[in-house]
Design an enzyme around this catalytic site. Structure first.
Site: not given
Ligand code: NDP
Ligand code: 8X3
Length: 253
Positions: A10-11, A60, A153, A157, A190
């Site tokens: 949420a940062t 983490d 990646y 996903k 991102f």
């Protein structure tokens, strides 16, 4: 009593925007992230603006013991989580498999797949006990379509996509909804993370068209979360107007 939403990561970006829209609508929040000061700043701002109750969990997601300890530290009332947004995740690097950096691969697999599982393994039993809940897994268009150099990646996903389907099957008898969210290009931190701080390379990703913002994804999550209880949207692919697939863009450069 107000509902409780837990947002991992949420940062920044999608997670931060998701925290904001739920806070604005009076939900109490459990927010997580590694950057402690930033997490505290985000939390303080939301409490000040929206007068909500808040718990911050600084860990983490790759650290199984830390995940366990953080969630166990919640006071019992806070364990009645209504909505879990499994958002924490990242891409690191963009190279063909033969040149890939194995440390980068491990970061992605450990964060995007194992981290999501560690968090879910803590929260799902509490939802099952309550016979209620809604889980949002933030996957990606990269999990629907594999693109050049996206290898690991994309694989992580795809795994999230598959886990969303698996969770929906396991959770249906407990009255818990599972929604897979697969965004296309969203301008957040991102690409800065993917390109290891190369701001120019990151900037280029979003040039020549209007990308999505974290708030666009957050609005969608909020809409899905507030549909009538008997309605479940299972899977969503959300792209900017200028994006037709993982790699086809209408860029005006
Ligand atoms: P950001 O980099 O802006 O945000 C990522 C968030 O994840 C940060 O809050 C970060 O917090 C957190 N995070 C990363 N690693 C860890 C970790 N090991 N432990 C705990 N928290 C962690 O990117 P986005 O908002 O774009 O990304 C959010 C999700 O959306 C990711 O899963 C991403 O794969 C997905 N996504 C993004 C798209 C895009 O184009 N931006 C498109 C499709 C999917 P901190 O650093 O403080 O720990
Ligand atoms: C982020 C979108 O297409 O850069 O998941 O992989 S993409």
């Amino acid at each position: 009593m107000s509902k409780i939403v837990c947002v991992t990561g949420a940062t920044s970006g999608i997670g931060r925007a998701t925290a904001e829209i739920f806070a604005k609508n009076g939900y109490n929040l459990i927010l997580t992230g590694r950057r402690k000061e930033l997490l505290e700043a985000v939390g303080e701002e939301l409490v000040k603006k929206y007068k909500i109750d808040l718990m911050l969990l600084n860990f983490d997601v790759r650290n199984r013991e830390a995940v366990d300890k953080a969630f166990e530290s919640l006071p019992s009332g806070w364990k009645n989580i209504d909505i879990l947004v499994n958002n924490a995740g990242l891409a690191v690097g963009l190279e063909p498999v033969q040149d890939g950096n194995i440390d980068d691969w491990e970061r992605m697999i450990d964060t995007n797949v194992k981290g999501l599982l560690y968090v879910s393994r803590k929260v799902l039993p509490w939802m099952v006990k309550n016979n209620a809940g809604h889980v949002f897994n933030i996957a990606s268009i990269a999990g629907k379509e594999t693109y050049a150099n996206g290898n690991v990646y994309c694989a992580t996903k795809s795994a999230v996509d598959s886990l969303s389907r698996a969770m929906r099957i396991d959770m249906v008898k407990h009255g818990i909804k599972v929604t897979n969210v697969a965004p296309g290009a969203v301008e957040t931190e991102f690409s800065i993370v993917r390109f290891k701080g190369d701001l120019q390379r990151a900037d280029n990703v979003y040039k020549g068209y209007e990308p999505l913002t974290g708030a666009d994804i957050a609005d969608t999550i909020y809409y899905v979360a507030t549909l009538p209880d008997h309605v479940c949207i299972n899977d969503l692919v959300i792209t900017p107007k200028a994006q037709a697939s993982a790699t086809i863009f209408n860029k005006q450069l």
